[in-house]
Design a protein around this motif. Structure first.
Motif, mmCIF file in Angstrom:
data_model
loop_
_atom_site.group_PDB
_atom_site.id
_atom_site.type_symbol
_atom_site.label_atom_id
_atom_site.label_comp_id
_atom_site.label_asym_id
_atom_site.label_seq_id
_atom_site.Cartn_x
_atom_site.Cartn_y
_atom_site.Cartn_z
ATOM 1 N N LEU A 220 -43.849 43.116 63.520
ATOM 2 C CA LEU A 220 -44.178 44.268 64.356
ATOM 3 C C LEU A 220 -44.823 45.368 63.512
ATOM 4 N N TYR A 221 -45.717 46.126 64.139
ATOM 5 C CA TYR A 221 -46.370 47.253 63.473
ATOM 6 C C TYR A 221 -45.581 48.520 63.796
ATOM 7 N N LYS A 222 -44.987 49.101 62.758
ATOM 8 C CA LYS A 222 -44.119 50.261 62.930
ATOM 9 C C LYS A 222 -44.817 51.508 62.406
ATOM 10 N N VAL A 223 -44.824 52.557 63.210
ATOM 11 C CA VAL A 223 -45.450 53.815 62.824
ATOM 12 C C VAL A 223 -44.351 54.743 62.300
ATOM 13 N N GLN A 224 -44.463 55.121 61.027
ATOM 14 C CA GLN A 224 -43.455 55.958 60.393
ATOM 15 C C GLN A 224 -44.100 57.211 59.819
ATOM 16 N N ILE A 225 -43.354 58.310 59.819
ATOM 17 C CA ILE A 225 -43.897 59.586 59.344
ATOM 18 C C ILE A 225 -43.109 60.159 58.183
ATOM 19 N N GLY A 226 -42.164 59.409 57.669
ATOM 20 C CA GLY A 226 -41.421 59.920 56.522
ATOM 21 C C GLY A 226 -40.342 58.959 56.089
ATOM 22 N N ALA A 227 -40.015 58.999 54.796
ATOM 23 C CA ALA A 227 -38.932 58.183 54.243
ATOM 24 C C ALA A 227 -38.157 59.049 53.256
ATOM 25 N N PHE A 228 -36.830 59.065 53.402
ATOM 26 C CA PHE A 228 -36.005 59.983 52.634
ATOM 27 C C PHE A 228 -34.735 59.298 52.131
ATOM 28 N N ALA A 229 -34.279 59.722 50.972
ATOM 29 C CA ALA A 229 -32.975 59.284 50.484
ATOM 30 C C ALA A 229 -31.863 60.006 51.239
ATOM 31 N N SER A 230 -32.174 61.213 51.732
ATOM 32 C CA SER A 230 -31.195 62.035 52.444
ATOM 33 C C SER A 230 -31.399 61.927 53.954
ATOM 34 N N LYS A 231 -30.302 61.621 54.677
ATOM 35 C CA LYS A 231 -30.395 61.547 56.137
ATOM 36 C C LYS A 231 -30.668 62.931 56.737
ATOM 37 N N GLU A 232 -30.171 63.975 56.100
ATOM 38 C CA GLU A 232 -30.396 65.325 56.606
ATOM 39 C C GLU A 232 -31.894 65.641 56.637
ATOM 40 N N ASN A 233 -32.614 65.242 55.598
ATOM 41 C CA ASN A 233 -34.059 65.484 55.561
ATOM 42 C C ASN A 233 -34.783 64.672 56.632
#
Length: 253
Positions: A220-233
């Motif tokens: 599947l082609y997934k559109v993502q706008i960010g990746a973080f180590a912190s869930k809060e971010n």
């Protein structure tokens, strides 16, 4: 932040080299787009700008002006060769010293570690994009479109991904890029079976100021706008995206 300018050669009315049912402009864009996605998905503190993101006509001066105005740290131009030869070669501007020569050595070596092409060597040439770019620059020629054996490889999507991976490994080594943690909180705004739909949503997100990428996972082609180590971010960005009108989910993978 390391700023990498990736230049898929030719495009639009300029097909580049042709042969064996292939056009250079299409192959270079596929390699460059995959390279961009690898860098943004897998490495921290890296920004990537492409000279073109579709089959459009972009002049040589427009390409180098974009890189120079952006303040890129590196210019990488991706091409496919023709003329009766076979294999991989790379070029820098004549008379270039370190770090340009060092970067060439590293990227050339990393590509050939993964890609089954004959080594045609590290060379110099007075190409416009090498001459007019203000930052260290490299042009790679990834096989010969008019050679049947090279062309058969260039028709294989997984082989083009391997070419992109080789370039990514070289850039990561040359610029000491840091790998992102394997599992991260990712802000996702859409999942599609059709890449065109994913690309359209990513374009909409970019127009609204989000650094969107399209990731192919599990078919599947997934559109993502960010990746973080912190869930809060991740949650903070998710709220911002929801306020902008997107359907959002935060995933951990």
């Amino acid at each position: 932040m390391v700023k990498l300018f990736i230049d898929p050669g030719h495009g639009g009315t300029d097909s580049g080299a042709v042969g064996n049912g292939l056009q250079e402009k299409n192959i270079t864009l596929q390699i460059a787009s995959t390279l961009r996605d690898i860098l943004l998905n897998e490495y921290e503190s890296v920004s990537v700008l492409l000279s073109r993101t579709s089959d459009q006509t972009v002049s040589l001066s427009e390409r180098t002006d974009a890189a120079n105005n952006w303040g890129a740290d590196y210019y990488l131009s991706i091409h496919i060769n023709s003329g009766g030869g076979t294999g991989f070669e790379s070029y820098i501007y004549p008379g270039s010293g370190a770090p340009t020569t060092t970067y060439q050595n590293i990227i050339h070596e990393e590509v050939l570690k993964l890609v089954d092409f004959a080594n045609r060597g590290e060379k110099n040439a007075n190409f416009y994009v090498l001459r007019a770019s203000k930052m260290p620059a490299l042009l790679t020629e990834n096989g010969f479109i008019d050679d049947a054996n090279d062309a058969a490889k260039l028709k294989n999507t997984s082989f083009l991904t391997t070419i992109a991976r080789g370039h990514a490994n070289g850039l990561a080594r040359a610029f000491n890029l840091t790998k992102k943690p394997t599992a991260m909180y990712r802000v996702q705004i859409g999942t599609f079976s059709n890449k065109t739909n994913a690309d359209n949503l990513a374009a909409e997100a970019k127009a609204k100021g989000f650094d969107a990428i399209v990731v192919l996972r599990d078919g599947l082609y997934k559109v993502q706008i960010g990746a973080f180590a912190s869930k809060e971010n991740a949650d903070a960005l998710a709220i911002k995206a929801m306020n902008a009108g997107f359907n959002v989910i935060v995933i951990y993978e």
